[in-house]
Design a protein around this motif. Sequence first.
Motif, short mmCIF file in Angstrom:
data_model
loop_
_atom_site.label_atom_id
_atom_site.label_comp_id
_atom_site.label_asym_id
_atom_site.label_seq_id
_atom_site.Cartn_x
_atom_site.Cartn_y
_atom_site.Cartn_z
N HIS A 1 -2.21 2.15 9.41
CA HIS A 1 -2.71 0.83 9.81
C HIS A 1 -1.65 -0.24 9.63
CE1 HIS A 1 -3.00 0.19 5.43
NE2 HIS A 1 -3.32 1.46 5.41
N ASP B 1 0.86 -1.19 0.00
CA ASP B 1 0.00 0.00 0.00
C ASP B 1 0.90 1.24 0.00
OD1 ASP B 1 -1.89 1.98 0.58
OD2 ASP B 1 -2.59 1.08 2.45
N GLU C 1 1.16 6.89 7.01
CA GLU C 1 0.57 7.68 5.92
C GLU C 1 0.06 9.04 6.38
OE1 GLU C 1 -3.06 6.16 4.17
OE2 GLU C 1 -3.05 4.41 5.48
N GLU D 1 2.39 7.93 1.60
CA GLU D 1 2.30 6.65 2.33
C GLU D 1 3.28 5.62 1.81
OE1 GLU D 1 -1.54 4.74 1.83
OE2 GLU D 1 -1.11 3.27 3.41
N CYS E 1 1.55 0.64 7.73
CA CYS E 1 1.53 1.75 6.77
C CYS E 1 1.55 3.06 7.54
CB CYS E 1 0.29 1.67 5.89
SG CYS E 1 0.41 0.32 4.73
CO CO Z 1 -3.02 2.80 3.73
#
Ligand code: CO
Length: 258
Positions: free
Chosen positions: A171, A108, A208, A239, A206
């Motif tokens: 997350h 991600d 971000e 991110e 992650c």
């Molecule tokens: Co994300």
Amino acid sequence: MSEVITIKSRSEIEIMRQAGKIAAGARSMGRQAVKDGMTTKQINKAVHEYIVKNGATPSCLGYGGFPAAACVSVNDEVIHGIPGKRVVHNGDIVCVDLCATYKGFVGDCAGTYPVGEVSEEAKKLIEVTRQAFFEGLQFARPGYRVFDIGAAVQEYVESHGFSVLRDYVGHGIGRSMHEAPEVPNYRPDRSMFRSNPRLVKGMTICIEPMVAAGDWHVNVLKDGWTVVTADHSLGAHYENTVLITDGEPEILTMADDL
Ligand code: CO
Ligand code: MF3
């Protein structure tokens, strides 16, 4: 979302690296498509095609009903913009955010890019948002807790006169796009989160930063997705997927143009 923080094995980390590499490449494609006269749908297409060509699947497509591979968010849109007919022009800033699933694991990443020549404020916002990730990254290691990351992001962003969104957080990530723990971009009130876990080797998260040039309050448009600043100030988002090691954190969505 499960409360359990998954610790990845060596073989899982190897797959996460591959998923991250594809996600990073897709972000590069998105960045290159951010040009005067392009529609947000064309930007999405560049991302989508790259993900599929590299043997992965676009994890955002269909996620909670989201209709595209990439979130493409322009100017006062901070995150979750739905690609469509909107044309981007010189002076706009455009966030491209995507996830790629490869062999069951998700990468991600997101970045915000200028179209042609943009205002000094826009340039500064993009750079502060990107750098805020690296400020938070310094705390992404054993010996610190998750909230230390957000505290560093918040302090850096606010020292430049901008603000961090409160309603959306980073997350954990792995087999699911969103896993525990939540990784806020601010130091939360203790009552808001049940725990502030220690960072341990093998966690993948992650980080971000979602940043507004003005006030942090946001609204969701009638499309049910697009998050815009309430004061219509510019927003930016940056991110990466990060592996906690026993030393330096490893950015899994690394690319030359990171
Ligand atoms: Co994300
Ligand atoms: N990078 C975004 C996130 O962490 C991806 C959102 S995909 C969407 O939430 F499908 F929810 F839009």
